[in-house]
Design an enzyme around this catalytic site. Structure first.
Site, mmCIF file in Angstrom:
data_model
loop_
_atom_site.group_PDB
_atom_site.id
_atom_site.type_symbol
_atom_site.label_atom_id
_atom_site.label_comp_id
_atom_site.label_asym_id
_atom_site.label_seq_id
_atom_site.Cartn_x
_atom_site.Cartn_y
_atom_site.Cartn_z
ATOM 1 N N CYS A 48 0.822 -1.215 0.000
ATOM 2 C CA CYS A 48 0.000 0.000 0.000
ATOM 3 C C CYS A 48 0.855 1.264 0.000
ATOM 4 O O CYS A 48 0.486 2.279 -0.596
ATOM 5 C CB CYS A 48 -0.922 0.014 1.211
ATOM 6 S SG CYS A 48 -1.922 -1.474 1.409
ATOM 7 N N ASP A 80 -2.776 -3.403 7.993
ATOM 8 C CA ASP A 80 -3.925 -4.193 8.437
ATOM 9 C C ASP A 80 -3.885 -5.598 7.834
ATOM 10 O O ASP A 80 -4.100 -6.591 8.525
ATOM 11 C CB ASP A 80 -5.230 -3.519 8.014
ATOM 12 C CG ASP A 80 -5.492 -2.230 8.754
ATOM 13 O OD1 ASP A 80 -4.593 -1.775 9.471
ATOM 14 O OD2 ASP A 80 -6.592 -1.677 8.609
ATOM 15 N N CYS A 121 -1.959 3.019 3.031
ATOM 16 C CA CYS A 121 -2.806 2.103 3.800
ATOM 17 C C CYS A 121 -3.866 2.900 4.563
ATOM 18 O O CYS A 121 -3.667 4.066 4.892
ATOM 19 C CB CYS A 121 -1.952 1.300 4.766
ATOM 20 S SG CYS A 121 -2.800 -0.053 5.590
ATOM 21 N N ASP A 122 -5.005 2.242 4.856
ATOM 22 C CA ASP A 122 -6.188 3.005 5.278
ATOM 23 C C ASP A 122 -5.992 3.858 6.533
ATOM 24 O O ASP A 122 -6.513 4.967 6.616
ATOM 25 C CB ASP A 122 -7.410 2.101 5.432
ATOM 26 C CG ASP A 122 -7.197 0.923 6.378
ATOM 27 O OD1 ASP A 122 -6.221 0.922 7.129
ATOM 28 O OD2 ASP A 122 -8.029 0.003 6.343
ATOM 29 N N LYS A 123 -5.258 3.405 7.526
ATOM 30 C CA LYS A 123 -5.083 4.225 8.728
ATOM 31 C C LYS A 123 -4.245 5.461 8.430
ATOM 32 O O LYS A 123 -4.394 6.494 9.094
ATOM 33 C CB LYS A 123 -4.431 3.412 9.858
ATOM 34 C CG LYS A 123 -5.200 2.171 10.247
ATOM 35 C CD LYS A 123 -6.668 2.456 10.514
ATOM 36 C CE LYS A 123 -7.460 1.185 10.656
ATOM 37 N NZ LYS A 123 -7.520 0.370 9.440
ATOM 38 N N CYS A 201 -5.136 -1.946 -1.242
ATOM 39 C CA CYS A 201 -6.030 -3.053 -1.580
ATOM 40 C C CYS A 201 -7.111 -2.604 -2.560
ATOM 41 O O CYS A 201 -7.719 -1.544 -2.401
ATOM 42 C CB CYS A 201 -6.646 -3.624 -0.318
ATOM 43 S SG CYS A 201 -5.413 -4.278 0.834
ATOM 44 N N GLU A 449 -9.667 -5.383 13.572
ATOM 45 C CA GLU A 449 -10.557 -5.765 12.488
ATOM 46 C C GLU A 449 -10.739 -7.279 12.490
ATOM 47 O O GLU A 449 -9.835 -8.022 12.868
ATOM 48 C CB GLU A 449 -9.992 -5.323 11.134
ATOM 49 C CG GLU A 449 -10.025 -3.828 10.938
ATOM 50 C CD GLU A 449 -9.520 -3.414 9.559
ATOM 51 O OE1 GLU A 449 -9.007 -4.290 8.824
ATOM 52 O OE2 GLU A 449 -9.629 -2.228 9.221
ATOM 53 N N SER A 475 -12.856 -5.048 8.465
ATOM 54 C CA SER A 475 -12.143 -4.564 7.295
ATOM 55 C C SER A 475 -13.143 -4.064 6.270
ATOM 56 O O SER A 475 -14.306 -4.478 6.244
ATOM 57 C CB SER A 475 -11.313 -5.699 6.697
ATOM 58 O OG SER A 475 -10.918 -5.401 5.384
#
Length: 558
Positions: A48, A80, A121-123, A201, A449, A475
């Site tokens: 990511c 994650d 990445c998402d965070k 992702c 998650e 997730s």
């Protein structure tokens, strides 16, 4: 121009600071220019963010070309997808706060004039935007883009060989293989071909959901949607320097962009694209940092009024690159503008949101983004439920084939691992309501998650007949009858702590309720808090300071 950075670089008393900065390559002319932070989240630990070092170099050169001086910093990342299902996953949501804190400290400590944050990445998407809202400087966020789809080299059982793979397929393959629904050869092929290179992702999971929300909010330019490895990405990044200098010259700060209407627009984009439940946590946290009055109930209100228009995974057919080729985020916002759902506002590009949406170019005969008269769903896929199990609220991601109600028998687990082991040993049955507790923000700590569990449920063929509720979270790749963020959490004595095996739990979607048929008050005297998992270090500090999931699970004291 009276730059904020003059506090560290201007005047005789700042000679020591200038001397040190000269050692990094600065000259007399540079000290007359604005100083711009380039806050990166590059790491070798996850695809990511793996490519963000090169992204930063392009952005820094664009800042120099625009007449400013860039300074790159870095923050840590917890992946994650890699930590999922392990003790390390407790660090993921905590890392969001650390990313925000690191950016704040580096920028404020050096009194820099403006900020470009780079996420993957998402965070890191949420954490970077939280920091921008907190600092309230001229700033913008650049997303690293989505990964390309994977393609197996062999025809897989029970799937179209033309289907493209994402990390979602790998997690679901674990449950499928355990139940002998796919062969060992196909299981190995999915693992080896799902992630072909750099990028976040590929479905409308949390990273792409938050990228969409940030662009619709206005704090990111629409180029967020360009896939990570697309050839045109680098040339588009060369305009970032002019954007950030333009914001600085016009003194347009983050909180002038992140307003209540902008937050409502962001939620609408999450609904329209079938996005992740994590957006609830992250957007609440961003609103808190921006001092915007916004609550968990706003998500339900917007979801009830907004259709799902994009046919994206995890519940749909397509991946992020397909959305980009169809017309991208601009096309989604154009549809929402036509529906009267969006409100106009400023964006970091210098154009208004409506100007951006009107410039959408729809690919002829595309089938990724539906027309308003043929939506994927007439109403949103996220619901906020309350009841005797969640008096502060919880988040349900409505399944693709929406159910009006579900009543089942409670199967209670005190942690994620116990539930996963039960699944692998086929002890979860149709009609169960799986309850996983002590995984909340404080009790986890870190609100892990549950993708390993939820994907295994789907992979086992139980996605339509088993419900799951937890004070943890999911997730963005999760789908099925799933309820997360149950608040108050078990560690704080919330009602979920009092549920017992065999209780009858009812989910009523139209009424937005989650109830258990039991006298919970009679059980309160028997409840005792569990010992803290961590007594020292960052996880212990987080557990003692974090807010409820219904408030965004933040450590922000604002």
């Amino acid at each position: 121009m009276n730059h904020r950075s003059n506090a560290i670089k201007a005047g005789p008393s700042r000679a020591p600071a200038r001397a040190m900065l000269r050692a990094t390559g600065l000259n007399d002319e540079d000290f007359r220019k604005p100083f711009v932070a380039v806050c990166n989240t590059w790491t070798e630990m996850t695809p990511c963010n793996f490519h963000l070092r090169e992204t930063a170099e392009i952005i820094k050169q664009s800042i120099r070309d625009a007449g400013a001086v860039p300074f790159e910093f870095n923050s840590i990342v917890v992946s994650d997808g890699i930590s999922m299902g392990t003790e390390g996953m407790r660090c993921s949501l905590v890392s969001r706060e650390l990313t925000a804190d690191a950016i704040e400290l580096a920028v404020h400590g050096h009194q820099l004039d403006a900020v470009v944050a780079i996420s993957g990445c998402d965070k890191t998407v949420a954490g970077t935007v939280q920091a921008l809202a907190r600092l309230d400087l001229p700033s913008l966020m650049i997303y690293g883009g989505s990964i390309a789809p994977g393609s197996p080299k062999s025809q897989l059982e029970n799937r179209n060989p033309q289907d493209e793979l994402s990390i979602q397929d790998v997690f679901e393959a674990v449950g499928a293989r355990n139940n002998n629904r796919i062969s060992e050869q196909d299981f190995e092929a999915i693992e080896k071909h799902a992630c072909p290179g750099s990028g976040a992702c590929g479905g409308q999971f949390t990273a792409n959901t938050m990228s969409t929300a940030a662009a619709t909010m206005g704090i990111s330019p629409m180029l967020n949607e360009i896939p990570a490895m697309a050839p045109e990405r680098n040339s588009q990044l060369s305009g970032v320097g002019a954007m950030i200098v333009g914001l600085l010259e016009n003194n347009i700060t983050a909180r002038q962009i992140i307003t209540r209407p902008a937050m409502e627009n962001a939620v609408a984009s999450v609904i329209a694209t079938g996005g992740s439940t994590n957006a609830v946590l992250h957007l609440l946290a961003i609103a808190r940092e921006a001092h915007v009055d916004f609550s968990i109930d706003d998500f339900d209100r917007i979801s009830r009024a907004c259709p799902v228009l994009a046919d994206l995974k995890p519940t749909g057919k397509y991946l992020s690159q397909d959305l980009y080729r169809a017309g991208g985020i601009r096309l989604v916002t154009q549809r929402l503008q036509d529906a009267g759902i969006l409100q106009d506002g400023p964006t970091v590009s210098g154009k208004s949101l409506f100007e951006e949406s009107r410039s959408a170019v729809e690919t002829p005969e595309q089938t990724v983004v539906r027309n308003l008269n043929q939506p994927m769903r007439p109403r949103g896929h996220l619901a906020i439920l309350r009841g005797n199990l969640a008096p502060e609220g919880c988040v349900m991601k409505l399944p693709k084939d929406e159910v009006s109600s579900f009543t089942g028998t409670a199967r209670v687990f005190e942690c994620e691992e116990d539930c996963f082991n039960a699944l692998m040993n086929r002890r979860i049955q149709s009609g169960d309501v799986v309850v996983i507790r002590n995984e909340g923000p404080a009790g986890g700590p870190g609100m892990r998650e549950m993708l390993a569990v939820t994907a295994a449920i789907v992979g086992a063929g139980l996605g339509d007949s088993v419900a799951l509720m937890t004070d943890g979270r999911f997730s963005g790749a999760t789908h099925g009858l799933m309820i997360g963020h149950v608040s108050p959490e078990a560690a704080l004595g919330g009602p979920i702590a009092l549920v017992r095996d065999g209780d009858q739990i009812t989910i009523d979607v139209p009424a937005r309720t989650l109830n258990v048929d039991a006298d919970l008050d009679a059980r309160k005297s028997d409840w005792q808090p569990r010992p803290a998992r961590y007594r020292t270090g960052v996880l212990a500090r987080y557990a003692s300071n974090v807010t409820s999931a219904s408030l965004g699970a933040t450590t922000c004291p604002c």
